[in-house]
Structures are given as C-alpha cells and as structure tokens.
Design a protein around this motif. Structure first.
Motif, mmCIF file in Angstrom:
data_model
loop_
_atom_site.group_PDB
_atom_site.id
_atom_site.type_symbol
_atom_site.label_atom_id
_atom_site.label_comp_id
_atom_site.label_asym_id
_atom_site.label_seq_id
_atom_site.Cartn_x
_atom_site.Cartn_y
_atom_site.Cartn_z
ATOM 1 N N SER A 38 0.838 -1.199 0.000
ATOM 2 C CA SER A 38 0.000 0.000 0.000
ATOM 3 C C SER A 38 0.873 1.249 0.000
ATOM 4 O O SER A 38 1.960 1.271 0.574
ATOM 5 C CB SER A 38 -0.898 -0.005 1.238
ATOM 6 N N ARG A 68 -5.674 0.838 5.268
ATOM 7 C CA ARG A 68 -5.914 0.216 3.961
ATOM 8 C C ARG A 68 -6.878 1.051 3.123
ATOM 9 O O ARG A 68 -7.522 0.541 2.225
ATOM 10 C CB ARG A 68 -6.494 -1.182 4.155
ATOM 11 N N ARG A 85 -6.084 0.915 -0.621
ATOM 12 C CA ARG A 85 -6.187 -0.438 -1.140
ATOM 13 C C ARG A 85 -7.650 -0.837 -1.313
ATOM 14 O O ARG A 85 -8.005 -1.556 -2.249
ATOM 15 C CB ARG A 85 -5.489 -1.412 -0.189
ATOM 16 N N ASP A 86 -8.502 -0.372 -0.397
ATOM 17 C CA ASP A 86 -9.919 -0.733 -0.438
ATOM 18 C C ASP A 86 -10.787 0.351 -1.070
ATOM 19 O O ASP A 86 -12.005 0.364 -0.871
ATOM 20 C CB ASP A 86 -10.422 -1.003 0.988
ATOM 21 N N PHE A 103 -12.071 0.852 -3.839
ATOM 22 C CA PHE A 103 -13.180 0.461 -4.723
ATOM 23 C C PHE A 103 -13.900 -0.791 -4.215
ATOM 24 O O PHE A 103 -14.599 -1.460 -4.963
ATOM 25 C CB PHE A 103 -12.656 0.232 -6.147
ATOM 26 N N ARG A 104 -13.713 -1.080 -2.959
ATOM 27 C CA ARG A 104 -14.412 -2.209 -2.349
ATOM 28 C C ARG A 104 -15.721 -1.709 -1.767
ATOM 29 O O ARG A 104 -15.731 -0.909 -0.829
ATOM 30 C CB ARG A 104 -13.549 -2.823 -1.253
ATOM 31 N N PHE A 105 -16.825 -2.205 -2.297
ATOM 32 C CA PHE A 105 -18.116 -1.679 -1.878
ATOM 33 C C PHE A 105 -19.124 -2.830 -1.817
ATOM 34 O O PHE A 105 -19.621 -3.294 -2.835
ATOM 35 C CB PHE A 105 -18.583 -0.605 -2.868
ATOM 36 N N ARG A 106 -19.404 -3.286 -0.614
ATOM 37 C CA ARG A 106 -20.364 -4.361 -0.411
ATOM 38 C C ARG A 106 -21.761 -3.764 -0.246
ATOM 39 O O ARG A 106 -21.986 -2.952 0.650
ATOM 40 C CB ARG A 106 -19.984 -5.168 0.836
ATOM 41 N N ASP A 125 -18.677 0.260 4.428
ATOM 42 C CA ASP A 125 -18.170 0.479 3.074
ATOM 43 C C ASP A 125 -18.714 1.765 2.480
ATOM 44 O O ASP A 125 -17.994 2.520 1.815
ATOM 45 C CB ASP A 125 -18.542 -0.708 2.178
ATOM 46 N N ARG A 158 -15.964 4.503 1.561
ATOM 47 C CA ARG A 158 -15.748 4.796 0.145
ATOM 48 C C ARG A 158 -16.141 6.236 -0.190
ATOM 49 O O ARG A 158 -15.408 6.955 -0.873
ATOM 50 C CB ARG A 158 -16.556 3.832 -0.729
#
Length: 493
Positions: free
Chosen positions: A4, A163, A166-167, A169-172, A183, A187
């Motif tokens: 990262s 992080r 690193r995260d 574009f992580r979208f639950r 998220d 985000r």
C-alpha cells in the motif's frame, strides 16, 4: 501482494485515531448534518430564490445609461439611503435587483422598479447554514468550529484506516448491515475527501474571520480593526455630507468597460449617495480567476481612482477573496453547482452512515439503542422533510422568523415522535413520505400562485426538479422493506 502507498500504522495509533474519529462524530454529527444539508441546498440559492418569487422577467444586460436611470429611481424612492446597490445580471442569473437601506427591489429591462425582492425561505436557508439559526456572530463561530472538526475527522479517518487506498473500490451492497454501512461511509469519504477538505477549510476560514480579525488587529495593527479591514478590502475615503448630485454610475461603468473589458460587472455600490464624499465601487468578475471579484473604485464623476487588488494583489488577499466561491461552488456555471450538489449529498450520506455504524455495532453486541437510532433516522430524513415543509410556507409568504421556529420546533417534535416509535426503519420510511409529500405540495402551491410566470425556463425547470425529487422520495417511502436489521437511514431500504 502489492504494498500500500499508505504508510504502515501501529495498532495503537490506529486505535487512537479511530477512537478520536468516533468521539468527534458522536459529538457533532447532528449539527454537522444540518449544516451540510443546508449548505448543499444553498448551492442553488440563486435558482431557488428566483423560483420562490418569480414576479420579474429576465434581464440579460444592463447598459450604463440604464444603470444610471435605475439608480436615480432608487434614490427617488429611498432618499437619504447611506448606500445604493445595483446587482447586475450575470452568468446563470439574468436578473436586475436594486435598492438601498430600506430593502431591495427587482427592476425590468427599462429600469423601472417592479416589486419587492423578498425571499423569506431563501433567507431562512442561508441563516440556517451560516449560523445554525443562532445570533450571527456566535452562530458563525459555532459553524466554523464544526468546519474545523470536519477537517479533523477527515484526517483522523484516514489515519484510522491504513488500507484506505487499497480498499478504495471495495463496496459491499449486501450482507451484514454494519459492513454495508462501513463500506458506504469509507468509500464516499475517500472519494469526496478533496471536496470535503476544501469546503470545510473555506467554511472555517469564513466563520472564524471575526475571531482571527480581532487577534490580528491586536498583534499586527496596533489594536485597530479598521486598519486590518482596509488592508484587505481597501481604504474608504472620509465622508463629506455636503449635498451634491447623484454620482455618475453610467460613466463609471463606461470607464470600467474601456479600461478592463475582461471584468464583467455584477455589483455596483454608491457610498453616501448625493453627498460631496460619495464614490462608486464596482465589483467585476474575472472568469479566469477564483476570486469573488475585483473591486474597482471611481469618484462621483466616474473617474477611475484605483482597485482593491483582490485579483492581483497580495497572495493572502487573493486567498481571502476566493474562499466564498470555492465554498459554494460559485464558479464554472451550472455544471459546477450540480457537481457540488452531488458531493454535498455524498457528504451527508457519509455523516449518516458514520453514526449508523455506531448503532449497528451496539446492536451486534446486544446493546441496541432503538429509540436513539430512530431519533437519528428522524433527523436524517426529517431535516430535509422540514426544509420542504418550510418551503411551502415560504411560498405562501410566511416570514423567515416563523420559518425558523417551524423548522427547529418541528425537528424536536419529529425526534420526540421517533423516540416513541423506537424503530429506525419505520421512522425513516415515514419521514421520506413527509419529504416527498412536502415537495409535491410546494410545487402545486407554487404553480397555483405563479402559473403566469412559468414561461420563464428558470421557474419551470426548478419546479420540474422539485417534482422529480418528490417522486423519488415517495417511491422510496413506499418501497417494501426486506430484512428488519438493514438500516434505512441512508438508503431506500
């Protein structure tokens, strides 16, 4: 695994940052949400102000001769006024508004005064955002402190999430409710952080100017606040109240056009009109600069006497005069306003999700707080719903003071009802229903009162936008809820 770009953080530092972030969020979330919500709506104050009182037609340009004629009409109507104001048409605001100490009026293409320029709901909205409806000096400081704390929350939020990039574009969107909200919060906060920092910093600068000015006056200007003001905004000639003919506004505008054709005049101020000491200030917009405008000075005969240096003076002066436009997105036309609107909504969703996470964590630990979470839902959806309710009252002519009372008493009332309901999902759905109905009623009432003015595209486009929002919120409120533990505070669920 790729490393990262965010520096490694010890668990202790992450825990301290997360703790500070959570504490600040709990302390300021409610007030901060209202400030951000009202600020998002206030981005469109020009459009909403015209919609609220659309009794004057569009005025695209004002000639120097027309400006002079209109200035004389204002003086005839408000003799003895200490200042005379001419707000000229500009980009996305084709209006001509004039007046003095006794108030403003609209003027037509012939310079004739056409009626009072009163927009009580717009006034209420701006006072809510600037001061949280508190007394002006105290309220501005409170809002500025909220801006400072928002900056601190952005920084502590980054430190608490090593992080974060690193995260990015992580979208639950499905699964455990708390993770979905986390998220959403993380985000949106990352994607909009440049906007958030810019708005929070400029808001804090604007709000704390009074405090900073007092300190600077004591430390750098021998305790003279006037000297500080003159260093930023320019010196004002000494008053001479000997009677004289009204200053030649038309000549000043003509001179400005000849010497600085790139400066688009949008505000003319005649100081101490009809006195020997009168002079004319013209604010000219430089479309390639972020500053609010350059102030050009003229004597009573329209001769140029200097400019303040807002566009080409000291760096600090230029920065100070750029904070307003950067804070409200008052540059780049309608596209920039729409972008600020999207970013503002995202910021409101980030704030809402932040406290959702807190309530969901407690629920997972078996320490659920249904009444407080319902009260939070009543604020998230009740605050915009009450803006819609007050908009209806404003269109009907209710004054800004009464609108303020309705808004804050309504906020307390809705929170009390939510405490009784003790269900965040039900509360959120019913508040969205109130919001949708309020917007629909506002459009219908406005159409009934001002149907004859819907030939103006600014009027019917604003009504169309409000109607679309009404339909969206009504649809959200009627959507069937699946899964009682999924929070409805920032989503349609």
């Amino acid at each position: 695994m790729a490393s990262s770009i965010w520096p490694k953080s010890s668990k202790a530092r992450v825990d301290r940052s997360l703790s500070a972030h959570s504490v600040m969020g709990l302390v300021i979330s409610a007030a901060l949400f209202i400030v951000c919500l009202s600020g998002t709506v206030a981005v469109f104050e020009d459009e909403l102000g015209w919609w609220e009182k659309p009794v004057a037609g569009a005025v695209e340009t004002v000639s120097p001769q027309l400006a002079q004629t209109t200035a004389e009409s204002v003086i005839a109507q408000q003799p003895g006024t200490s200042h005379l104001y001419l707000y000229m048409p500009r980009q996305n605001w084709p209006r001509f508004v004039v007046g003095g100490d006794d108030g403003l009026e609209t003027a037509d293409t012939n310079g004739e005064l056409t009626g009072e320029y009163e927009t009580p709901w717009n006034d209420f909205l701006i006072h809510l955002h600037y001061y949280l409806s508190l007394p002006t000096s105290f309220g501005m400081i409170v809002v500025a402190i909220l801006g400072v704390m928002l900056v601190a929350m952005v920084i502590s939020g980054f430190l608490a999430h090593p992080r974060v990039f690193r995260d990015a574009f992580r979208f639950r969107r499905k699964g455990q409710a708390r993770l979905v909200q986390a998220d959403l919060h993380n985000r949106l906060s990352v994607w909009t952080s440049p906007f958030t920092l810019a708005v929070a910093l400029t808001g804090a600068m604007i709000g704390l100017f009074t405090v900073v000015a007092l300190v600077l006056a004591q430390t750098s200007f021998d305790g003279d606040p006037r000297a500080l003001s003159q260093s930023i905004f320019g010196d004002e000639p000494a008053a001479d109240e000997t009677p004289a003919e009204l200053a030649n506004v038309g000549a000043a505008l003509t001179t400005l056009r000849e010497m600085a054709p790139e400066a688009d005049p949008f505000m003319v101020i005649v100081h101490d009109p009809e006195t020997a000491g009168q002079h004319v200030s013209i604010y000219g917009e430089h479309h390639d600069r972020l500053t609010y405008g350059e102030m050009y000075e003229f004597d009573a005969d329209g001769n140029y006497t200097g400019h303040a240096g807002f566009a080409d003076g000291e760096l600090g002066q230029q920065i100070a005069m750029s904070t307003y436009r950067l804070h409200f997105g008052d540059f780049g036309g309608l596209a920039m306003k729409l972008a600020y609107g999207v970013f503002g909504i995202s910021l409101c969703m980030t704030i809402a999700a932040g406290l959702n996470i807190y309530f969901l964590k407690r629920a997972e630990a078996g320490r659920e707080m249904p009444r407080l979470s319902a009260a939070w839902a009543s604020l998230i959806w009740g605050a915009p719903a009450l803006l819609a309710v007050t908009l209806v009252l404003g269109v009907l002519g209710i004054g800004s003071g009464m609108l303020t009372a309705v808004y804050w008493l309504g906020t307390l009332g809705l929170a009390g009802v939510a405490l009784v309901w003790a269900d965040a999902i039900v509360t959120g759905r019913r508040m969205r229903l109130l919001l949708g109905v309020g917007l629909a009623v506002a459009v219908v009432v406005h159409l009934a009162l001002y149907a004859g003015y819907y030939g103006n595209p600014y009027v019917w486009l604003t009504s169309a936008g409000l109607a679309a929002l009404s339909a969206a919120f009504l649809g959200m409120s009627l959507k069937r809820v699946h899964g009682r533990r999924v929070s409805s505070l920032v989503s349609a669920e």
